[in-house]
Design a protein around this motif. Structure first.
Motif, PDB file in Angstrom:
ATOM      1  N   ARG A  87      -2.962 -33.366  -5.381  1.00 32.68           N
ATOM      2  CA  ARG A  87      -1.991 -33.335  -6.653  1.00 32.68           C
ATOM      3  C   ARG A  87      -1.234 -32.267  -6.682  1.00 32.68           C
ATOM      4  N   GLU A  88      -1.694 -31.241  -6.774  1.00 34.36           N
ATOM      5  CA  GLU A  88      -1.062 -29.785  -6.830  1.00 34.36           C
ATOM      6  C   GLU A  88       0.086 -29.739  -5.463  1.00 34.36           C
ATOM      7  N   GLU A  89      -0.664 -29.856  -4.344  1.00 34.50           N
ATOM      8  CA  GLU A  89       0.161 -29.792  -3.090  1.00 34.50           C
ATOM      9  C   GLU A  89       1.180 -30.503  -3.020  1.00 34.50           C
ATOM     10  N   MET A  90       1.114 -31.931  -3.596  1.00 35.69           N
ATOM     11  CA  MET A  90       2.312 -32.726  -3.840  1.00 35.69           C
ATOM     12  C   MET A  90       3.592 -32.526  -4.640  1.00 35.69           C
ATOM     13  N   PHE A  91       2.990 -31.808  -5.841  1.00 36.86           N
ATOM     14  CA  PHE A  91       3.800 -31.300  -6.722  1.00 36.86           C
ATOM     15  C   PHE A  91       4.709 -30.046  -6.193  1.00 36.86           C
ATOM     16  N   SER A  92       4.113 -29.196  -5.247  1.00 31.66           N
ATOM     17  CA  SER A  92       4.785 -28.136  -4.722  1.00 31.66           C
ATOM     18  C   SER A  92       5.782 -28.639  -3.845  1.00 31.66           C
ATOM     19  N   LYS A  93       5.528 -29.699  -2.992  1.00 30.69           N
ATOM     20  CA  LYS A  93       6.501 -30.240  -2.104  1.00 30.69           C
ATOM     21  C   LYS A  93       7.661 -30.989  -2.946  1.00 30.69           C
ATOM     22  N   ALA A  94       6.967 -31.798  -3.740  1.00 28.62           N
ATOM     23  CA  ALA A  94       8.159 -32.486  -4.512  1.00 28.62           C
ATOM     24  C   ALA A  94       9.128 -31.655  -5.148  1.00 28.62           C
ATOM     25  N   GLU A  95       8.565 -30.635  -5.862  1.00 25.90           N
ATOM     26  CA  GLU A  95       9.680 -29.400  -6.646  1.00 25.90           C
ATOM     27  C   GLU A  95      10.565 -28.990  -5.724  1.00 25.90           C
ATOM     28  N   ALA A  96      10.017 -28.641  -4.369  1.00 23.31           N
ATOM     29  CA  ALA A  96      11.171 -28.343  -3.455  1.00 23.31           C
ATOM     30  C   ALA A  96      12.269 -29.165  -3.197  1.00 23.31           C
ATOM     31  N   LEU A  97      11.741 -30.429  -3.360  1.00 25.45           N
ATOM     32  CA  LEU A  97      12.915 -31.541  -2.824  1.00 25.45           C
ATOM     33  C   LEU A  97      13.887 -31.881  -3.824  1.00 25.45           C
ATOM     34  N   ASP A  98      13.184 -32.042  -5.034  1.00 24.48           N
ATOM     35  CA  ASP A  98      13.941 -32.439  -6.355  1.00 24.48           C
ATOM     36  C   ASP A  98      13.350 -32.022  -7.606  1.00 24.48           C
ATOM     37  N   ALA A  99      13.691 -30.921  -8.232  1.00 26.20           N
ATOM     38  CA  ALA A  99      13.052 -30.392  -9.135  1.00 26.20           C
ATOM     39  C   ALA A  99      12.726 -31.209 -10.515  1.00 26.20           C
ATOM     40  N   GLU A 100      14.327 -31.504 -10.926  1.00 31.47           N
ATOM     41  CA  GLU A 100      14.314 -32.368 -11.930  1.00 31.47           C
ATOM     42  C   GLU A 100      13.573 -33.809 -11.913  1.00 31.47           C
ATOM     43  N   ALA A 101      13.207 -34.400 -10.766  1.00 36.21           N
ATOM     44  CA  ALA A 101      12.773 -35.677 -10.631  1.00 36.21           C
ATOM     45  C   ALA A 101      11.126 -35.458 -10.600  1.00 36.21           C
ATOM     46  N   THR A 102      10.872 -33.942 -10.314  1.00 35.13           N
ATOM     47  CA  THR A 102       9.376 -33.697 -10.062  1.00 35.13           C
ATOM     48  C   THR A 102       9.161 -33.480 -11.474  1.00 35.13           C
ATOM     49  N   TYR A 103       9.865 -32.584 -12.407  1.00 40.26           N
ATOM     50  CA  TYR A 103       9.429 -32.538 -13.499  1.00 40.26           C
ATOM     51  C   TYR A 103       9.324 -33.641 -14.482  1.00 40.26           C
ATOM     52  N   ARG A 104      10.110 -34.758 -14.314  1.00 34.85           N
ATOM     53  CA  ARG A 104      10.002 -36.059 -15.043  1.00 34.85           C
ATOM     54  C   ARG A 104       8.865 -36.969 -14.755  1.00 34.85           C
ATOM     55  N   ALA A 105       8.326 -36.523 -13.588  1.00 36.21           N
ATOM     56  CA  ALA A 105       7.131 -37.253 -13.061  1.00 36.21           C
ATOM     57  C   ALA A 105       5.764 -36.491 -13.453  1.00 36.21           C
ATOM     58  N   THR A 106       6.011 -35.351 -14.373  1.00 35.30           N
ATOM     59  CA  THR A 106       4.792 -34.683 -14.569  1.00 35.30           C
ATOM     60  C   THR A 106       4.534 -34.609 -16.164  1.00 35.30           C
ATOM     61  N   SER A 107       3.334 -34.732 -16.442  1.00 36.14           N
ATOM     62  CA  SER A 107       3.042 -34.352 -17.993  1.00 36.14           C
ATOM     63  C   SER A 107       2.881 -32.983 -18.161  1.00 36.14           C
ATOM     64  N   TRP A 108       3.192 -32.534 -19.476  1.00 33.46           N
ATOM     65  CA  TRP A 108       3.448 -31.082 -19.659  1.00 33.46           C
ATOM     66  C   TRP A 108       2.549 -30.626 -20.890  1.00 33.46           C
ATOM     67  N   GLY A 109       2.147 -29.785 -20.829  1.00 38.18           N
ATOM     68  CA  GLY A 109       1.401 -28.650 -22.016  1.00 38.18           C
ATOM     69  C   GLY A 109       0.464 -29.521 -22.857  1.00 38.18           C
ATOM     70  N   GLY A 110       0.161 -28.912 -24.155  1.00 39.66           N
ATOM     71  CA  GLY A 110      -1.022 -29.578 -24.780  1.00 39.66           C
ATOM     72  C   GLY A 110      -0.649 -30.973 -25.178  1.00 39.66           C
ATOM     73  N   PRO A 111       0.278 -31.613 -25.654  1.00 42.19           N
ATOM     74  CA  PRO A 111       0.501 -32.764 -25.780  1.00 42.19           C
ATOM     75  C   PRO A 111       0.807 -33.698 -24.515  1.00 42.19           C
ATOM     76  N   GLN A 112       0.722 -33.284 -23.431  1.00 43.51           N
ATOM     77  CA  GLN A 112       0.695 -33.892 -22.190  1.00 43.51           C
ATOM     78  C   GLN A 112       2.023 -34.787 -22.289  1.00 43.51           C
ATOM     79  N   ILE A 113       3.165 -34.266 -22.763  1.00 48.90           N
ATOM     80  CA  ILE A 113       4.515 -35.140 -22.775  1.00 48.90           C
ATOM     81  C   ILE A 113       4.929 -35.272 -21.055  1.00 48.90           C
ATOM     82  N   MET A 114       5.268 -36.503 -20.824  1.00 52.08           N
ATOM     83  CA  MET A 114       5.713 -36.782 -19.461  1.00 52.08           C
ATOM     84  C   MET A 114       7.121 -36.351 -19.395  1.00 52.08           C
ATOM     85  N   GLY A 115       7.641 -35.911 -18.454  1.00 54.56           N
ATOM     86  CA  GLY A 115       9.105 -35.364 -18.047  1.00 54.56           C
ATOM     87  C   GLY A 115      10.172 -36.453 -18.592  1.00 54.56           C
TER      88      GLY A 115
END
Length: 327
Positions: A87-115
């Protein structure tokens, strides 16, 4: 430095209490959701934001480039089964291709809010949300309050309507597992107080009969139009939000005026005990011990302990039974 690694300031004292005041709910209820979503951690040990990349939410055209190949599996299921390293390897590859799309496809922080929920959380882009959350856990909590308010989930939190929260916040498909975990977490944070089962139009069973008895209407165990009308009349009469949903707040008002005793919500231990059934006597001992463990053991460790112990009990019981049948 990546945008998901900032100052990582911890939660300030009283932050949860302030959020509870904004949502007009119990602090324990917010903490319960927080615990289940991220095990209570807003940041990783290295100071970066807690995150979980969900590659199936990336544009399909990018799947081959990041190594995501669901095959015959449903994309969400293939994503769910990924190991952390993959999962982490895919995240790194995706971020390099399209950062905004990657952040939208990730849940973040304490409340795990999807981007992709960034707008509902008060941000124009997922990138802006990640930058803000990288600064402090207080920003995580602010985003959470904005999100649940915009989604109309504050009333569900007040009612301890964990199933509605599971469906809306987690997308459903968990079969009540998240709801039971939230109930267990709430009990830890509330000093062992159990939440009443949430009832609404279409509910049925013993809990509805108790409700109907308290409302002094025919106790047929079916929450139909007559019960809905009686509930709304009661809520209006005591100054509560009139929504026809009988959760924590409405039950508390009923208990204060009648001898009502609601059916309690289940936790993971209750569910496992139910599935194992009366045949495994060992489960009773495990469940009793588990009640004490819930108050002091972190959620992830608690689950492993309980499910592991009950699993061993079931295997042992099956072995004994097979020996009796075969000998």
């Amino acid at each position: 430095m990546p945008i998901w690694k900032g100052t990582a300031a911890p939660m300030s004292a009283g932050a949860f209490a302030s959020a509870a005041m904004l949502l007009n709910c119990e602090e324990a209820a917010i903490r319960a959701l927080w615990d289940v979503e991220s095990a209570g951690r807003g940041f990783r040990p290295d100071g970066s934001l807690t995150r979980r990349f969900e590659p199936h939410h990336m544009p399909r055209s990018l799947w081959p480039h990041i190594g995501f190949r669901p095959g015959a599996l449903a994309p969400w299921k293939a994503s769910y089964r990924l190991k952390t390293s993959a999962r982490e390897e895919m995240f790194s590859k995706a971020e390099a291709l399209d950062a905004e799309a990657t952040y939208r496809a990730t849940s973040w922080g304490g409340p795990q809010i999807m981007g992709f929920n960034c707008e509902a959380a008060g941000f124009d882009t997922a990138t802006a949300m990640v930058k803000a959350m990288a600064a402090s856990e207080g920003d995580h909590l602010s985003a959470f309050v904005t999100l649940v308010t915009s989604w109309g989930l504050a009333s569900a939190i007040r009612a301890h309507d964990w199933q509605t929260i599971e469906t809306r916040y987690n997308g459903g498909g968990q079969g009540g597992a998240y709801a039971r975990k939230m109930e267990a977490a709430y009990r830890r944070h509330s000093g062992g107080v159990a939440s009443p089962a949430v009832l609404r139009l279409g509910s049925s069973g013993p809990g509805v009969r108790r409700l109907q008895t308290a409302l002094q209407i025919e106790a047929d165990g079916s929450f139909g139009p007559q019960t809905d009308t009686a509930v709304r009349r009661f809520q209006s009469g005591v100054g509560l939000q009139v929504d026809g949903v009988v959760g924590q707040v409405t039950w508390a008002a009923l208990e204060a005026r009648t001898s009502a005793a609601p059916v309690k919500q289940a936790t993971p231990v209750d569910r496992v005990s139910e599935l194992v059934g009366k045949g495994a006597a060992t489960v009773g001992t495990i469940t009793t011990a588990a009640a004490g463990l819930q108050a002091v053991v972190p959620e992830h460790a608690y689950d492993l302990m309980i499910y592991g112990a009950i699993g061993l009990a079931v295997v042992a019981g099956g072995t004994i039974l097979s020996r009796r049948v075969l000998t």
